[in-house]
Design a protein around this motif. Structure first.
Motif, PDB file in Angstrom:
ATOM      1  N   GLY A  76       0.840  -1.068   0.060  1.00  0.00           N
ATOM      2  CA  GLY A  76       0.061   0.060   0.086  1.00  0.00           C
ATOM      3  C   GLY A  76       0.645   1.357   0.201  1.00  0.00           C
ATOM      4  O   GLY A  76       1.424   1.448  -0.956  1.00  0.00           O
ATOM      5  N   ASP A  77       0.769   2.165   1.232  1.00  0.00           N
ATOM      6  CA  ASP A  77       1.432   3.263   1.048  1.00  0.00           C
ATOM      7  C   ASP A  77       2.078   3.752   2.373  1.00  0.00           C
ATOM      8  O   ASP A  77       2.895   4.765   2.421  1.00  0.00           O
ATOM      9  CB  ASP A  77       0.360   4.222   0.954  1.00  0.00           C
ATOM     10  N   PHE A  98      14.685  -9.895   5.694  1.00  0.00           N
ATOM     11  CA  PHE A  98      13.454  -9.424   5.520  1.00  0.00           C
ATOM     12  C   PHE A  98      12.656  -9.636   4.214  1.00  0.00           C
ATOM     13  O   PHE A  98      13.625  -9.450   3.406  1.00  0.00           O
ATOM     14  CB  PHE A  98      13.714  -7.818   5.967  1.00  0.00           C
ATOM     15  N   TRP A  99      11.483  -9.889   4.260  1.00  0.00           N
ATOM     16  CA  TRP A  99      10.972 -10.246   2.817  1.00  0.00           C
ATOM     17  C   TRP A  99       9.532  -9.391   2.934  1.00  0.00           C
ATOM     18  O   TRP A  99       9.143  -9.390   3.840  1.00  0.00           O
ATOM     19  CB  TRP A  99      10.414 -11.855   2.748  1.00  0.00           C
ATOM     20  N   GLY A 100       9.598  -8.959   1.617  1.00  0.00           N
ATOM     21  CA  GLY A 100       8.363  -8.179   1.395  1.00  0.00           C
ATOM     22  C   GLY A 100       8.304  -7.777  -0.100  1.00  0.00           C
ATOM     23  O   GLY A 100       9.283  -7.987  -0.731  1.00  0.00           O
ATOM     24  N   TYR A 101       7.162  -7.043  -0.481  1.00  0.00           N
ATOM     25  CA  TYR A 101       7.108  -6.500  -2.045  1.00  0.00           C
ATOM     26  C   TYR A 101       6.310  -5.263  -2.056  1.00  0.00           C
ATOM     27  O   TYR A 101       5.809  -4.741  -0.980  1.00  0.00           O
ATOM     28  CB  TYR A 101       6.628  -7.556  -2.969  1.00  0.00           C
ATOM     29  N   SER A 102       6.444  -4.721  -3.145  1.00  0.00           N
ATOM     30  CA  SER A 102       5.400  -3.572  -3.360  1.00  0.00           C
ATOM     31  C   SER A 102       5.940  -2.578  -2.449  1.00  0.00           C
ATOM     32  O   SER A 102       7.193  -2.131  -2.491  1.00  0.00           O
ATOM     33  CB  SER A 102       4.064  -3.681  -3.225  1.00  0.00           C
ATOM     34  N   ASP A 103       5.203  -1.792  -1.394  1.00  0.00           N
ATOM     35  CA  ASP A 103       5.355  -0.571  -0.600  1.00  0.00           C
ATOM     36  C   ASP A 103       6.567  -0.950   0.375  1.00  0.00           C
ATOM     37  O   ASP A 103       7.219  -0.181   0.848  1.00  0.00           O
ATOM     38  CB  ASP A 103       4.327  -0.328   0.123  1.00  0.00           C
TER      39      ASP A 103
END
Length: 291
Positions: A76-77, A98-103
């Motif tokens: 998101g934002d 650390f894993w994540g995507y997009s924002d």
């Protein structure tokens, strides 16, 4: 193995609760224990908690010796709101990824800038979405050490035939939020990865303008373009590469891949790790760098 599940960006809608339950079950079937951060579900507007509370959730995972890795399931934002509250000295002392995507592009790149530690651009909820069977197999094989298909990326060159450097970037809109902050990486000699969910030609074009205006394209060793989901669906006359060419020299290497982006079939890539990509030796093979 025990993992922490965080949500540093927008909180989850109530109807997404079943996804979390399913995700925990899939991990349980892999003999992976999960710990959920307290602030995942939305409480006020798009917030699951204050910026400081979400940052504290993340830091608890980093300082808990029982946690082996951290997977963020949000987007998101709001993720850049946690950055000033993170303890980068404490993060630097751990060996957790650390894993994540997009924002979460903001968090991954900030951690790399502040600590030198790489992170993974990947949405772990891919293992329960429309390509879940394939994604579960890839992830299971990676965790078990069987193979690294999750990180094997096919690519082709649009100009040039060679690039080498540490990969930075990710979602183009979110990455540019770091510009002018202490979390912006040193771009000299880097491979800049760019992908997007939203945006048509004007929106993507203005983000390229921003990168151009701050001198990024004069510093990097190459550009790797992932998928631009909504742009490609809209089918504008100009391709993303057409827009990019307005801002780069003819000698800057540019490659593209369908394996990185917001698609449920997307693979993982390390931000903060060095890649070497060569057109003359590729011949349909893949490159990989994985934790």
């Amino acid at each position: 193995m025990k993992i922490g599940i965080s949500a540093c960006s927008n909180g989850h809608l109530p109807e997404w609760q079943d996804q979390i339950t399913e995700l925990e079950q899939v991990f349980d079937n892999m003999n992976i224990e999960t710990a959920l951060s307290p602030h995942i579900m939305r409480t006020i507007d798009e917030y699951s908690g204050t910026d400081k509370e979400r940052a504290e959730d993340l830091m608890k995972f980093y300082t808990d010796d029982a946690i082996d890795a951290i997977y963020d399931i949000s987007g998101g934002d709001l993720a850049n709101g946690v950055l000033k509250y993170l303890d980068y000295d404490a993060i630097a002392k751990t060996d957790k990824t650390f894993w994540g995507y997009s924002d979460l592009t903001t968090v991954i790149n900030a951690i790399y800038t502040m600590t030198g530690k790489p992170g993974v651009l990947y949405q772990i909820k891919n293992i329960i979405w429309s390509c879940g069977d394939v994604q579960k197999q890839r992830f299971s094989d990676y965790i078990s050490g069987k193979n690294n298909d999750l990180f094997d990326i096919k690519y082709s060159f649009l100009q040039g035939n060679d690039m080498q450097g540490v990969v930075v970037g990710g979602n183009i809109r979110c990455f540019t939020k770091l510009a002018g902050t202490r979390y912006w990486p040193d771009m000299n000699g880097k491979i800049l990865l760019l992908e997007a969910l939203g945006g048509e030609s004007g929106q993507i074009g203005t983000l390229f303008n921003q990168l151009d205006d701050i001198g990024v394209f004069d510093q990097i060793s190459g550009v790797l373009l992932g998928t631009f989901t909504n742009y490609e669906k809209a089918g504008p006359s100009l391709t993303v590469y057409d827009l990019l060419k307005m801002h780069i020299s003819e000698v800057l290497p540019v490659a593209c891949t369908r394996d990185i982006g917001h698609g449920h079939d997307a693979k993982a890539i390390m931000i903060g790790k060095e890649y070497s990509i060569h057109a003359d030796t590729h011949n349909g093979e893949t490159f990989d760098v994985y934790p």
